[in-house]
Design an enzyme around this catalytic site. Structure first.
Site, PDB file in Angstrom:
ATOM      1  N   CYS A  61       5.053   8.279  20.730  1.00  0.00           N
ATOM      2  CA  CYS A  61       5.820   9.355  21.468  1.00  0.00           C
ATOM      3  C   CYS A  61       6.651  10.031  20.356  1.00  0.00           C
ATOM      4  O   CYS A  61       7.229   9.480  19.559  1.00  0.00           O
ATOM      5  CB  CYS A  61       6.659   8.822  22.642  1.00  0.00           C
ATOM      6  SG  CYS A  61       5.726   7.945  23.834  1.00  0.00           S
TER       7      CYS A  61
ATOM      8  N   ARG B  62       1.828  11.719  14.909  1.00  0.00           N
ATOM      9  CA  ARG B  62       2.294  10.372  15.387  1.00  0.00           C
ATOM     10  C   ARG B  62       1.254   9.772  16.525  1.00  0.00           C
ATOM     11  O   ARG B  62       1.320   8.442  16.843  1.00  0.00           O
ATOM     12  CB  ARG B  62       3.787  10.335  16.252  1.00  0.00           C
ATOM     13  CG  ARG B  62       4.964  10.655  15.306  1.00  0.00           C
ATOM     14  CD  ARG B  62       6.224  11.346  15.878  1.00  0.00           C
ATOM     15  NE  ARG B  62       6.685  10.099  16.563  1.00  0.00           N
ATOM     16  CZ  ARG B  62       7.587   9.250  16.151  1.00  0.00           C
ATOM     17  NH1 ARG B  62       7.868   9.316  14.805  1.00  0.00           N
ATOM     18  NH2 ARG B  62       8.139   8.133  16.724  1.00  0.00           N
TER      19      ARG B  62
ATOM     20  N   TRP C 128       2.649   8.925  24.133  1.00  0.00           N
ATOM     21  CA  TRP C 128       1.366   8.232  23.882  1.00  0.00           C
ATOM     22  C   TRP C 128       1.650   6.881  24.876  1.00  0.00           C
ATOM     23  O   TRP C 128       2.576   6.272  24.709  1.00  0.00           O
ATOM     24  CB  TRP C 128       1.785   7.412  22.217  1.00  0.00           C
ATOM     25  CG  TRP C 128       0.623   6.774  22.011  1.00  0.00           C
ATOM     26  CD1 TRP C 128      -0.446   7.179  21.457  1.00  0.00           C
ATOM     27  CD2 TRP C 128       0.464   5.200  21.937  1.00  0.00           C
ATOM     28  NE1 TRP C 128      -1.351   6.018  21.251  1.00  0.00           N
ATOM     29  CE2 TRP C 128      -0.734   5.007  21.410  1.00  0.00           C
ATOM     30  CE3 TRP C 128       1.534   4.338  22.323  1.00  0.00           C
ATOM     31  CZ2 TRP C 128      -0.970   3.359  21.188  1.00  0.00           C
ATOM     32  CZ3 TRP C 128       1.266   2.924  22.219  1.00  0.00           C
ATOM     33  CH2 TRP C 128      -0.223   2.681  21.481  1.00  0.00           C
TER      34      TRP C 128
ATOM     35  N   ASN D  36      11.086   7.660  23.926  1.00  0.00           N
ATOM     36  CA  ASN D  36      10.059   6.880  23.025  1.00  0.00           C
ATOM     37  C   ASN D  36      10.385   5.640  22.877  1.00  0.00           C
ATOM     38  O   ASN D  36      11.345   5.044  22.629  1.00  0.00           O
ATOM     39  CB  ASN D  36      10.284   7.602  21.713  1.00  0.00           C
ATOM     40  CG  ASN D  36       9.566   6.941  20.487  1.00  0.00           C
ATOM     41  OD1 ASN D  36       8.536   6.214  20.866  1.00  0.00           O
ATOM     42  ND2 ASN D  36       9.800   7.326  19.313  1.00  0.00           N
ATOM     43  N   GLY D  37       9.537   4.430  22.959  1.00  0.00           N
ATOM     44  CA  GLY D  37       9.774   3.241  23.109  1.00  0.00           C
ATOM     45  C   GLY D  37       9.307   2.589  24.422  1.00  0.00           C
ATOM     46  O   GLY D  37       8.407   3.158  25.106  1.00  0.00           O
TER      47      GLY D  37
ATOM     48  N   GLU E 137     -11.375  -6.697  -1.472  1.00  0.00           N
ATOM     49  CA  GLU E 137     -10.686  -5.474  -1.647  1.00  0.00           C
ATOM     50  C   GLU E 137     -10.292  -4.950  -3.123  1.00  0.00           C
ATOM     51  O   GLU E 137     -10.491  -3.665  -3.303  1.00  0.00           O
ATOM     52  CB  GLU E 137      -9.510  -5.311  -0.566  1.00  0.00           C
ATOM     53  CG  GLU E 137      -8.746  -4.025  -0.498  1.00  0.00           C
ATOM     54  CD  GLU E 137      -9.569  -2.619  -0.147  1.00  0.00           C
ATOM     55  OE1 GLU E 137     -10.526  -2.809   0.081  1.00  0.00           O
ATOM     56  OE2 GLU E 137      -8.778  -1.723  -0.319  1.00  0.00           O
TER      57      GLU E 137
ATOM     58  N   LYS F  14     -11.493  -1.621  -5.017  1.00  0.00           N
ATOM     59  CA  LYS F  14     -10.545  -0.899  -5.599  1.00  0.00           C
ATOM     60  C   LYS F  14     -10.736  -0.455  -7.189  1.00  0.00           C
ATOM     61  O   LYS F  14     -11.012   0.509  -7.526  1.00  0.00           O
ATOM     62  CB  LYS F  14      -9.057  -0.996  -5.463  1.00  0.00           C
ATOM     63  CG  LYS F  14      -8.427  -1.123  -4.028  1.00  0.00           C
ATOM     64  CD  LYS F  14      -8.189   0.321  -3.781  1.00  0.00           C
ATOM     65  CE  LYS F  14      -9.236   0.815  -2.752  1.00  0.00           C
ATOM     66  NZ  LYS F  14      -9.097   0.402  -1.688  1.00  0.00           N
TER      67      LYS F  14
ATOM     68  N   GLU G  80     -14.251   1.294  -7.457  1.00  0.00           N
ATOM     69  CA  GLU G  80     -14.044   2.700  -7.084  1.00  0.00           C
ATOM     70  C   GLU G  80     -13.707   3.844  -8.098  1.00  0.00           C
ATOM     71  O   GLU G  80     -14.000   5.029  -7.911  1.00  0.00           O
ATOM     72  CB  GLU G  80     -13.489   2.532  -5.840  1.00  0.00           C
ATOM     73  CG  GLU G  80     -13.421   3.775  -4.825  1.00  0.00           C
ATOM     74  CD  GLU G  80     -12.814   3.488  -3.689  1.00  0.00           C
ATOM     75  OE1 GLU G  80     -12.807   4.209  -2.728  1.00  0.00           O
ATOM     76  OE2 GLU G  80     -11.965   2.556  -3.466  1.00  0.00           O
TER      77      GLU G  80
ATOM     78  N   HIS H 258     -21.787 -22.155  -7.551  1.00  0.00           N
ATOM     79  CA  HIS H 258     -23.272 -22.023  -7.087  1.00  0.00           C
ATOM     80  C   HIS H 258     -23.998 -20.742  -7.492  1.00  0.00           C
ATOM     81  O   HIS H 258     -24.939 -20.297  -6.997  1.00  0.00           O
ATOM     82  CB  HIS H 258     -23.074 -21.927  -5.510  1.00  0.00           C
ATOM     83  CG  HIS H 258     -22.517 -23.028  -4.887  1.00  0.00           C
ATOM     84  ND1 HIS H 258     -23.135 -24.266  -4.496  1.00  0.00           N
ATOM     85  CD2 HIS H 258     -21.268 -23.236  -4.265  1.00  0.00           C
ATOM     86  CE1 HIS H 258     -22.466 -25.264  -4.113  1.00  0.00           C
ATOM     87  NE2 HIS H 258     -21.105 -24.568  -3.845  1.00  0.00           N
TER      88      HIS H 258
ATOM     89  N   LYS I 112     -13.543  11.332   0.737  1.00  0.00           N
ATOM     90  CA  LYS I 112     -12.780  10.592   1.636  1.00  0.00           C
ATOM     91  C   LYS I 112     -13.084  10.168   3.075  1.00  0.00           C
ATOM     92  O   LYS I 112     -13.187   9.005   3.462  1.00  0.00           O
ATOM     93  CB  LYS I 112     -11.604  11.535   1.713  1.00  0.00           C
ATOM     94  CG  LYS I 112     -10.339  10.782   2.392  1.00  0.00           C
ATOM     95  CD  LYS I 112      -9.574   9.715   1.586  1.00  0.00           C
ATOM     96  CE  LYS I 112      -8.537   8.902   2.383  1.00  0.00           C
ATOM     97  NZ  LYS I 112      -8.352   7.487   1.697  1.00  0.00           N
TER      98      LYS I 112
HETATM   99  O1  M6R Z   1     -12.112   6.377   7.279  1.00  0.00           O
HETATM  100  P1  M6R Z   1     -12.644   4.892   7.136  1.00  0.00           P
HETATM  101  O2  M6R Z   1     -11.507   3.966   7.113  1.00  0.00           O
HETATM  102  O3  M6R Z   1     -13.646   4.719   8.314  1.00  0.00           O
HETATM  103  O4  M6R Z   1     -13.487   5.020   5.749  1.00  0.00           O
HETATM  104  C1  M6R Z   1     -14.105   3.705   5.671  1.00  0.00           C
HETATM  105  C2  M6R Z   1     -14.744   3.779   3.966  1.00  0.00           C
HETATM  106  O5  M6R Z   1     -15.620   4.709   3.655  1.00  0.00           O
HETATM  107  C3  M6R Z   1     -13.325   3.881   3.357  1.00  0.00           C
HETATM  108  O6  M6R Z   1     -12.526   2.315   3.650  1.00  0.00           O
HETATM  109  C4  M6R Z   1     -13.792   3.613   1.601  1.00  0.00           C
HETATM  110  O7  M6R Z   1     -14.346   2.356   1.657  1.00  0.00           O
HETATM  111  C5  M6R Z   1     -12.487   3.740   0.849  1.00  0.00           C
HETATM  112  N1  M6R Z   1     -12.757   5.098   0.244  1.00  0.00           N
HETATM  113  C6  M6R Z   1     -12.364   2.614  -0.033  1.00  0.00           C
HETATM  114  O8  M6R Z   1     -11.063   2.791  -0.948  1.00  0.00           O
END
Ligand code: M6R
Length: 609
Positions: A2, A27, A74, A98-99, A482, A486, A489, A505, A604
């Site tokens: 909210c 929000r 919300w 809100n809350g 992860e 990163k 990427e 292994h 993105k």
């Molecule tokens: O918007 P989403 O979280 O669904 O996106 C999923 C992936 O495309 C996203 O997490 C992607 O792996 C990132 N760019 C990694 O940093």
């Protein structure tokens, strides 16, 4: 969640209220409303859906006034509907909130016995009736509000106005955010500064337990017991456009450093709560989750890694079986559907084509108990699931997901605790310890960010490498995954993650002095096992970069670099341990001169298959 905007001024404040609500849309909300005092007396408008629907009603009715309160709701108690939308009215006064009021049922029973009639399913309506009731004995509006909130348990920010006192608005907060905006022509209040930048930069942030009376030409703040207090006036430095870079060189850097704030926004609802409520996940959460038999998490990329961490939590803490699937695989797989499965979709954007298609696939197979954990309230994913938790990371611009990931983890941890509670696996003591740990999380992350100078130094060692191995065990194995994602990427270094126990292994064959090996090594139950795995690497000449924590006894030695995170954080340590990996990738990419925010070949939001 909210949002609140309130105003009392020498002008028509309706455009300010509506613009304020638009600024709070990020929000997350499902209905909107406002109340005004004008020549009609107390006028209320409410609409399900977007602020645009409310604006249309304002245009149609020509509603105007000098005093008003407005709200985006919300839903937590009661479905999204006009009758549940705020403001709620009792005896000529109107309230927005809100809350979550945890003792609303007891209060409702008492007020009903006193003859008050309820027209909504919300916890908020009890506040309206309570103030009306207190007014009968105290006779003073401000005193009645204070006497009422003294009886509330839970989290709240409220704004209240009264028909017979047209130049007065009372606000109060405990747990949920609220600030005042001051101008020469009137005074305002809102859930965050962005809603008021349109009229002022002069802000006063209320503390928990503060109440304030706003008049056109003055305001005063007291504690709940009426003791006057002063709060400093500050000049807001907030950019009117929250997606500006500010002091940072890249969005990724900015977003890494925004994580403490993103987490505290995401965890706002548990700010002052004494207990964990299923309502955090939406109005129908308790019913939907009660007899869930298993969890199926579906996501892509970084969001998938968040799901993998959550599996460890869900099984160990909530005692519920969980599987995690890459959305692009699940959507085409002949799986065995179970309608008593909770399907959890995780996505920053809420528009990822594979995740949406996987959700459709699950629903088509009769799995209708669905939850979205998402950073974009208006996204397709959120519209298509029964339950939702909106992470409040704010806009994430860098392609590499950072603050979205840690806020997803926070949301998944809350889901774990909600399920643990519903399944009778959370003692009151445990619940209170978990709430304390969650509340401290933003500070703990901020302390990890202070390690940046050392991590920057390490980055130089990686810049010329072609490959890197990431190792972790247990819930830190997905954190290693992860970290590897990163690095590849944004720096284009080939990186792979392995569960450290898998090393011998196969991947051990890759290890030589050219292969840096990064280990995620908090002091948990698997630390001794991990240490043995690291010995195996060192014995083959591999250079080790170890992210340990305060409790870990790991020492630096030849070829072994160790960085200690400031705190050991138990089950939540995954949230801390990913942060140095984000910083490492960022600084390696800087040294290599890649396009950090827009790495080649990537988008993105992946809205195509
Ligand atoms: O918007 P989403 O979280 O669904 O996106 C999923 C992936 O495309 C996203 O997490 C992607 O792996 C990132 N760019 C990694 O940093």
């Amino acid at each position: 969640m909210c949002g609140i905007v309130a105003a009392v001024a020498d002008r028509n404040i309706v455009p300010v209220l509506l613009e304020g609500l638009r600024k709070l849309e990020y929000r997350g909300y499902d209905s909107a409303g406002l109340a005004l005092i004008n020549e009609l007396g107390l006028q209320r408008l409410r609409a399900v859906g977007r602020v645009a629907e409310l604006t249309a009603q304002v245009d149609e009715t020509g509603a105007a006034g000098n005093t008003g309160i407005a709200h985006t709701r919300w839903a937590t108690h009661g479905v999204p509907s006009e009758r549940n939308a705020h403001p709620h009215i009792s005896d000529g006064l109107a309230v927005v909130h809100n809350g979550i009021i945890e003792n609303h049922e007891a209060l409702r029973t008492r007020l009903k016995a006193d003859g008050y009639e309820f027209t909504s399913d919300t916890d908020t309506e009890v506040i309206a009736h309570l103030i009306a009731h207190e007014l009968k004995t105290t006779g003073d509006f401000f005193t009645a509000v204070r006497a009422s909130i003294a009886q509330l348990q839970g989290a709240y920010a409220i704004a209240v106005l009264r028909e017979v006192e047209p130049d007065r608005v009372i606000v109060a907060r405990e747990g949920s955010p609220l600030l005042l905006g001051l101008t020469d022509e009137g005074n305002y209040a809102a859930s965050d500064a962005s809603a008021l930048l349109q009229v002022t930069r002069r802000m006063v942030y209320l503390d928990n337990g503060d109440c304030a009376e706003l008049l056109r030409g003055s305001y005063r703040i007291t504690r709940v017991d009426g003791t006057p207090v002063e709060r400093a006036e500050t000049e807001s430095q907030l950019s009117a456009d929250s997606v500006e870079l500010g002091q940072y060189r890249h969005y990724m850097q900015k977003e890494i450093f925004e994580q403490p704030v993103a987490l505290s926004n995401t965890l706002e609802l548990i700010g002052a709560a004494r207990s964990i409520q299923p309502g955090l996940l939406g109005a129908d959460a308790e019913v939907t989750l009660k007899d869930v038999r298993q969890i199926l998490i579906i996501a892509c990329g970084t969001s998938y890694h968040a799901g993998l961490v959550a599996r460890y939590w869900l099984e160990a803490i909530a005692g519920i079986s969980c599987s995690v699937e890459v959305a692009s695989e699940y959507r085409y797989r002949d799986s065995v559907p179970d309608p008593q499965t909770l399907v959890v979709t995780i996505s920053q954007s809420g528009e990822t084509a594979d995740t949406l298609a996987a959700l459709h696939h699950a629903k088509a197979q009769g799995m209708m108990r669905t939850l979205a954990i998402c950073n974009v309230p208006e996204s397709s994913l959120v519209r298509e699931t029964a339950l939702r938790f909106i992470t409040r990371a704010g806009p994430e611009i860098g392609v590499a997901s950072t603050k979205a990931f840690t806020t997803q983890l926070a949301a998944l941890y809350l889901l774990t605790l909600v399920l643990a509670k519903l399944r009778g696996r959370l003692t009151a003591e445990h619940e209170s310890a978990e709430l304390t740990a969650l509340r401290h999380l933003p500070v703990a992350v901020a302390k990890v960010l202070e390690l940046e100078p050392q991590i920057k130094e390490w980055a130089g060692h990686f810049a010329m490498k072609q490959h890197a191995l990431f190792l972790g065990r247990g819930r830190h194995y997905p954190i290693a995954m992860e970290g590897a994602l990163k690095l590849k990427e944004i720096s284009y270094i080939h990186a792979e993650a392995y569960a450290a126990g898998e090393l011998k292994h196969g991947p051990l064959a890759l290890v030589d002095k050219e292969m840096p090996v990064i280990a995620v090594a908090p002091n948990d139950t698997l630390i001794e096992k991990l240490k043995s795995n690291l010995q195996e690497v060192r014995a083959r000449g591999g250079e080790l970069y170890v992210f340990a924590d305060a409790d870990s006894e790991m020492q630096e030695s030849d070829g072994v670099h160790v960085l200690h995170l400031p705190e050991h954080y138990g089950a939540l340590s995954a949230l801390l341990h990913v942060v140095p990996l984000q910083l490492l990738s960022y600084h390696v990419a800087l040294v290599r001169g890649t396009d950090v925010d827009k790495p080649r070949n990537l988008a993105k939001s992946v809205t195509v298959e």
